[in-house]
Design an enzyme around this catalytic site. Structure first.
Site, short mmCIF file in Angstrom:
data_model
loop_
_atom_site.label_atom_id
_atom_site.label_comp_id
_atom_site.label_asym_id
_atom_site.label_seq_id
_atom_site.Cartn_x
_atom_site.Cartn_y
_atom_site.Cartn_z
N ASP A 101 0.85 -1.20 0.00
CA ASP A 101 0.00 0.00 0.00
C ASP A 101 0.88 1.25 0.00
O ASP A 101 2.02 1.21 0.46
CB ASP A 101 -0.85 0.08 1.28
CG ASP A 101 -1.76 -1.10 1.44
OD1 ASP A 101 -2.02 -1.77 0.43
OD2 ASP A 101 -2.20 -1.33 2.57
N1 URA Z 1 -1.07 -5.66 4.30
C1 URA Z 1 -1.54 -4.39 4.19
O1 URA Z 1 -2.56 -4.04 4.79
N2 URA Z 1 -0.86 -3.54 3.40
C2 URA Z 1 0.28 -3.88 2.74
O2 URA Z 1 0.87 -3.05 2.06
C3 URA Z 1 0.73 -5.20 2.88
C4 URA Z 1 0.05 -6.06 3.66
#
Ligand code: URA
Length: 225
Positions: A101
């Site tokens: 993310d």
């Molecule tokens: N889980 C999440 O919520 N975000 C990420 O970037 C990776 C795993």
């Protein structure tokens, strides 16, 4: 792909003219004359005909330390991407072996070798992704046992694989998950009404984010298969 197909397509030649190119020893694969048009070649084999390059793509494997705020995508209309951070002319040919993310920092793997990226991302491979996680509350035994058992994700209609969790403090843990569902860790904690306040990926399978790779930096590596 068969070599005669690649060469014929490249030269715009029919079967007969393609065969002649092989017979006259004009086709070179990885520096060696190849007279057998039926030879199978991969994407990263170097092919020349009559001293002209037909195929010469270098396999690339990149580890990048993604800072928060950068998007795990090849292009984005609004934010800087991991490809922008690499900034090399070949970077546009890379794809991501698993996304993070925008909010998350840490290890991102990029490559132009789809066989390799699949070996890291295919659900059947169950490659572990290890994260440092901080949340806005105390992580209790219920969270730990539920994560270890696996959790039901209604949207995907699956139970997650049992995670590995190690508490590092009241609101901090090291968590390894074996899938890459959208916002998986945030959603796992959200089920217990926790908000993830920090998320950092330390490792993907055997690949550890090297200490010397600071935020925004990247390095090429040779994968061990
Ligand atoms: N889980 C999440 O919520 N975000 C990420 O970037 C990776 C795993």
């Amino acid at each position: 792909m068969r070599l005669n197909r690649l060469v014929g397509k490249w030269a715009g030649a029919g079967k007969r003219r393609t065969r002649e190119m092989f017979e006259s020893r004009k086709v070179i694969v990885n520096g060696q004359v190849c007279e057998d048009g039926k030879t199978l070649i991969g994407r990263f084999d170097q092919v020349e005909v009559d001293n002209l390059v037909v195929q010469n793509e270098v396999p690339r494997y990149v580890m990048l330390h993604k800072p928060q705020g950068i998007v795990s995508a090849t292009t984005d209309p609004e934010y800087r991407t991991v490809i922008d951070l690499i900034g090399e002319e070949w970077a546009g040919k890379l794809h991501l072996a698993g996304r993070l993310d925008r909010f998350t920092s840490g290890l991102v793997i990029l490559t132009n070798d789809s066989g390799y990226s699949e070996s890291l991302t295919a659900p059947s491979k169950k490659v572990g992704k290890r994260y440092l996680v901080e949340v806005d509350g105390e992580i209790g035994t219920e969270v730990v046992s539920t994560f270890k058992e696996g959790m039901w994700f209604a949207k995907e209609k699956v139970t997650t694989a049992p995670a590995v969790i190690k508490l590092l403090g009241k609101n901090k843990c090291r968590l390894t998950i074996f899938e890459g569902k959208h916002h998986q860790i945030k959603r796992m904690f959200a089920k217990f009404s926790f908000k993830v306040t920090k998320l950092h990926r330390e490792a993907v399978g055997d690949l550890e984010l090297p200490d010397e790779l600071k935020e925004g930096q990247w390095a090429e590596f040779v994968p061990v298969r």
